[in-house]
Design a protein around this motif. Structure first.
Motif, PDB file in Angstrom:
ATOM      1  N   GLN A 131      36.978 -10.394 -82.122  1.00 14.00           N
ATOM      2  CA  GLN A 131      38.442 -10.389 -82.045  1.00 14.00           C
ATOM      3  C   GLN A 131      39.064 -10.665 -83.413  1.00 14.00           C
ATOM      4  N   LYS A 132      38.442 -11.568 -84.176  1.00 11.69           N
ATOM      5  CA  LYS A 132      38.976 -11.937 -85.493  1.00 11.69           C
ATOM      6  C   LYS A 132      38.708 -10.845 -86.533  1.00 11.69           C
ATOM      7  N   ASN A 133      37.513 -10.257 -86.487  1.00  9.59           N
ATOM      8  CA  ASN A 133      37.075  -9.388 -87.581  1.00  9.59           C
ATOM      9  C   ASN A 133      37.416  -7.913 -87.422  1.00  9.59           C
ATOM     10  N   LEU A 134      37.303  -7.379 -86.197  1.00  6.81           N
ATOM     11  CA  LEU A 134      37.385  -5.928 -86.011  1.00  6.81           C
ATOM     12  C   LEU A 134      38.806  -5.405 -86.208  1.00  6.81           C
ATOM     13  N   LEU A 135      38.936  -4.417 -87.104  1.00 11.19           N
ATOM     14  CA  LEU A 135      40.212  -3.726 -87.314  1.00 11.19           C
ATOM     15  C   LEU A 135      40.145  -2.373 -86.616  1.00 11.19           C
ATOM     16  N   GLN A 136      41.275  -1.938 -86.072  1.00 18.14           N
ATOM     17  CA  GLN A 136      41.290  -0.666 -85.338  1.00 18.14           C
ATOM     18  C   GLN A 136      42.308   0.293 -85.936  1.00 18.14           C
ATOM     19  N   VAL A 137      41.907   1.569 -86.043  1.00 19.84           N
ATOM     20  CA  VAL A 137      42.818   2.632 -86.483  1.00 19.84           C
ATOM     21  C   VAL A 137      42.748   3.744 -85.438  1.00 19.84           C
ATOM     22  N   HIS A 138      43.885   4.044 -84.818  1.00 21.69           N
ATOM     23  CA  HIS A 138      43.933   5.079 -83.780  1.00 21.69           C
ATOM     24  C   HIS A 138      44.717   6.285 -84.301  1.00 21.69           C
ATOM     25  N   LEU A 139      44.045   7.421 -84.375  1.00 21.07           N
ATOM     26  CA  LEU A 139      44.675   8.655 -84.829  1.00 21.07           C
ATOM     27  C   LEU A 139      44.618   9.689 -83.709  1.00 21.07           C
ATOM     28  N   ASN A 140      45.579  10.613 -83.717  1.00 19.19           N
ATOM     29  CA  ASN A 140      45.616  11.662 -82.699  1.00 19.19           C
ATOM     30  C   ASN A 140      45.850  13.005 -83.385  1.00 19.19           C
ATOM     31  N   GLY A 141      45.017  13.974 -83.071  1.00 19.41           N
ATOM     32  CA  GLY A 141      45.119  15.286 -83.703  1.00 19.41           C
ATOM     33  C   GLY A 141      46.442  15.989 -83.455  1.00 19.41           C
ATOM     34  N   LEU A 142      47.141  15.606 -82.373  1.00 19.70           N
ATOM     35  CA  LEU A 142      48.443  16.213 -82.079  1.00 19.70           C
ATOM     36  C   LEU A 142      49.543  15.633 -82.971  1.00 19.70           C
ATOM     37  N   LEU A 143      49.332  14.397 -83.455  1.00 17.99           N
ATOM     38  CA  LEU A 143      50.343  13.716 -84.270  1.00 17.99           C
ATOM     39  C   LEU A 143      50.027  13.809 -85.759  1.00 17.99           C
ATOM     40  N   GLN A 144      48.789  13.502 -86.123  1.00 17.17           N
ATOM     41  CA  GLN A 144      48.385  13.549 -87.538  1.00 17.17           C
ATOM     42  C   GLN A 144      47.864  14.960 -87.829  1.00 17.17           C
ATOM     43  N   THR A 145      48.793  15.859 -88.136  1.00 21.95           N
ATOM     44  CA  THR A 145      48.461  17.285 -88.216  1.00 21.95           C
ATOM     45  C   THR A 145      47.850  17.704 -89.549  1.00 21.95           C
ATOM     46  N   ASP A 146      47.871  16.835 -90.549  1.00 22.38           N
ATOM     47  CA  ASP A 146      47.127  17.122 -91.781  1.00 22.38           C
ATOM     48  C   ASP A 146      46.610  15.811 -92.362  1.00 22.38           C
ATOM     49  N   LEU A 164      41.022  18.954 -83.104  1.00 16.58           N
ATOM     50  CA  LEU A 164      42.156  19.381 -83.928  1.00 16.58           C
ATOM     51  C   LEU A 164      41.995  18.934 -85.379  1.00 16.58           C
ATOM     52  N   PHE A 165      41.273  17.827 -85.612  1.00 17.86           N
ATOM     53  CA  PHE A 165      41.030  17.370 -86.988  1.00 17.86           C
ATOM     54  C   PHE A 165      40.104  18.345 -87.722  1.00 17.86           C
ATOM     55  N   ALA A 166      39.296  19.077 -86.959  1.00 17.92           N
ATOM     56  CA  ALA A 166      38.394  20.057 -87.573  1.00 17.92           C
ATOM     57  C   ALA A 166      39.165  21.244 -88.155  1.00 17.92           C
ATOM     58  N   HIS A 167      40.441  21.400 -87.765  1.00 17.14           N
ATOM     59  CA  HIS A 167      41.258  22.500 -88.292  1.00 17.14           C
ATOM     60  C   HIS A 167      42.005  22.104 -89.562  1.00 17.14           C
ATOM     61  N   HIS A 168      41.871  20.823 -90.003  1.00 16.03           N
ATOM     62  CA  HIS A 168      42.516  20.401 -91.248  1.00 16.03           C
ATOM     63  C   HIS A 168      41.833  21.084 -92.435  1.00 16.03           C
ATOM     64  N   LYS A 169      42.581  21.285 -93.504  1.00 16.76           N
ATOM     65  CA  LYS A 169      42.056  21.979 -94.679  1.00 16.76           C
ATOM     66  C   LYS A 169      40.799  21.273 -95.212  1.00 16.76           C
ATOM     67  N   ASN A 170      39.726  22.015 -95.320  1.00 18.17           N
ATOM     68  CA  ASN A 170      38.427  21.523 -95.845  1.00 18.17           C
ATOM     69  C   ASN A 170      37.813  20.375 -95.031  1.00 18.17           C
ATOM     70  N   GLN A 171      38.453  19.992 -93.921  1.00 16.14           N
ATOM     71  CA  GLN A 171      37.957  18.884 -93.074  1.00 16.14           C
ATOM     72  C   GLN A 171      37.716  17.626 -93.912  1.00 16.14           C
ATOM     73  N   THR A 172      38.645  17.376 -94.838  1.00 14.77           N
ATOM     74  CA  THR A 172      38.467  16.270 -95.804  1.00 14.77           C
ATOM     75  C   THR A 172      38.395  14.914 -95.125  1.00 14.77           C
ATOM     76  N   LEU A 173      39.281  14.683 -94.141  1.00 19.79           N
ATOM     77  CA  LEU A 173      39.291  13.384 -93.455  1.00 19.79           C
ATOM     78  C   LEU A 173      37.957  13.138 -92.755  1.00 19.79           C
ATOM     79  N   LEU A 174      37.489  14.127 -91.989  1.00 20.73           N
ATOM     80  CA  LEU A 174      36.224  13.972 -91.255  1.00 20.73           C
ATOM     81  C   LEU A 174      35.060  13.773 -92.227  1.00 20.73           C
TER      82      LEU A 174
END
Length: 434
Positions: A91-106, A163-173
């Motif tokens: 609970q103290k240590n774990l950080l969470q990041v939630h992304l959605n391919g419909l919202l984060q379009t690039d 949907l993240f696989a459709h980003h240019k060069n798939q840089t994030l992934l």
């Protein structure tokens, strides 16, 4: 007043109905997590162990949760996170990041959202980075603890992963999987997707850095289980203030679920979608019809709610068209019948409409060409017709090829329900030849 006396008290029916609606709306809208997810125990155990290794031991991992919509992918992940966060150390240590391919379009938007969710806006400030990888490395470096020896583990959840696989060069992934493989920092990447062929969308360099772990979810729900779920969702618990009302309500729910017409309606919903969210929508529509004069859900309420759920939206849109627009749709229907679904243009539709006018010699339906053009454009805006190709500067609007997005049955059904539809127009629509 003691709890016993409160339970024995008889509240006014209106107050009971208000409380029932509050309780059931909370249950149906918020979709509370089950204590133990049913039917996915093995997947739950696998994912929990995987994330625990990241959160407790600093081991990086990546995994995809694959399954059809409504199979319980998000529910499984939420249950795992709930169980994982019960441990104080996590609970103290774990950080969470939630992304959605419909919202984060690039990737730029995704990186901005990662920075925001990790609360590192002040740290990044106005710094300029040469590449996405540099920016990501800086963010993960900024999460390191004071002694610079270890980083806080970060969980990245990528909803609509395909949907993240459709980003240019798939840089994030590429960067997320690269970090998880090279152990630069303890991170877990969890992707949720409906596509079974999702790995085929990944570039070779991205695929090589992915662990190829996949957790598959398939709905094994049977119709008796579905019926039981309906009964449970509508039933009141023993802590309802008016015990007598709760018993009557629960008895009426049991009777409702056993009704043959209700079973037929629920069977139709079960066959079209095993998604609990669509079932909850159906039950919510039924709940809206409960009132003081009718303090229980009746089979007729479920039939009406089902009719609304399965309503044909495009056929309903036809009810709001003007007579001219309706005539153009009928002309298109005749063109479809004659030319077996081949594309048409406005000029062809206009000629077909003129044939009808010549037969009827009715001045009531005479319209100027600009008015007909405007009506045609309105049908395109409503997406009842669509161009075969994109708009071309070379093609005049009257000659641009179109397709009708309605079938014969939708048009005929809408005509039957069209308010005060002229008889001659109905006859024209039903005639085999225009």
């Amino acid at each position: 007043m003691s709890k016993r006396k409160m339970k024995d008290a008889h509240l006014p029916v209106g107050e009971c109905i208000t409380q029932v609606q509050e309780i059931l709306r909370e249950r149906l809208c918020h979709q509370q997590l089950p204590d133990r997810p049913e039917g996915v125990e093995a997947q739950h155990k696998h994912l929990l162990e995987l994330l625990k290794r990241t959160a407790v031991h600093g081991e990086s991992n990546s995994v995809l949760i694959v399954g059809p919509r409504g199979a319980g992918k998000t529910m499984l992940l939420k249950c795992v996170l709930r169980d994982l966060l019960e441990e104080k150390e996590v609970q103290k240590n774990l950080l969470q990041v939630h992304l959605n391919g419909l919202l984060q379009t690039d990737d730029r938007i995704a990186l901005k959202e990662i920075t925001r969710q990790l609360h590192l806006e002040n740290v990044v400030g106005d710094k300029v980075f040469g590449s996405f990888a540099e920016n990501m490395a800086f963010l993960l470096e900024a999460l390191k603890k004071g002694d610079r020896s270890s980083s806080s583990p970060v969980l990245f959840v990528l909803d609509e992963f395909d949907l993240f696989a459709h980003h240019k060069n798939q840089t994030l992934l590429y960067n997320l999987f690269d970090v998880s493989q090279s152990a630069q920092a303890p991170i877990a990447v969890v992707g949720l997707t409906c596509r079974l062929d999702v790995l085929e969308l990944l570039e070779k360099r991205v695929k090589s850095r992915f662990s190829h772990r996949q957790i598959h979810l398939l709905s094994s729900l049977t119709f008796p289980q579905y019926l039981e779920r309906v009964r449970i969702q509508l039933s009141l618990l023993h802590n309802f203030p008016d015990d007598s009302f709760a018993q009557d309500w629960n008895t009426s729910v049991k009777t409702l679920v056993k009704d043959k017409s209700v079973e037929d309606v629920l069977q139709r919903h079960f066959n079209s979608s095993k998604d609990f969210r669509s079932m909850h929508m159906l039950l919510m529509l039924c709940l809206c019809r409960v009132s003081v004069s009718k303090p229980a859900i009746k089979p007729a309420d479920l039939l009406e709610a089902s009719r609304l759920c399965f309503a044909d939206t495009k056929a309903n849109m036809l009810h709001g068209l003007s007579i001219l627009e309706l005539c153009l749709v009928i002309a298109m229907k005749h063109l479809n019948d004659v030319y077996e679904g081949e594309p048409f243009n406005l000029q062809m539709v206009h000629n077909e409409f003129k044939k009808f006018l010549q037969r009827k010699s009715n001045s009531m339906y005479n319209f100027d060409p600009p008015v007909i053009m405007k009506a045609f454009e309105h049908l395109q805006q409503l997406e009842l017709i669509r161009p075969v190709d994109g708009p071309s500067a070379k093609t005049q609007r009257e000659y641009q090829l179109m397709r009708l997005m309605l079938d014969h049955s939708q048009i005929m059904e809408a005509l039957q329900k069209y308010p005060q539809c002229p008889t001659d127009i109905k006859q024209w629509a039903m005639s085999a030849f225009s």
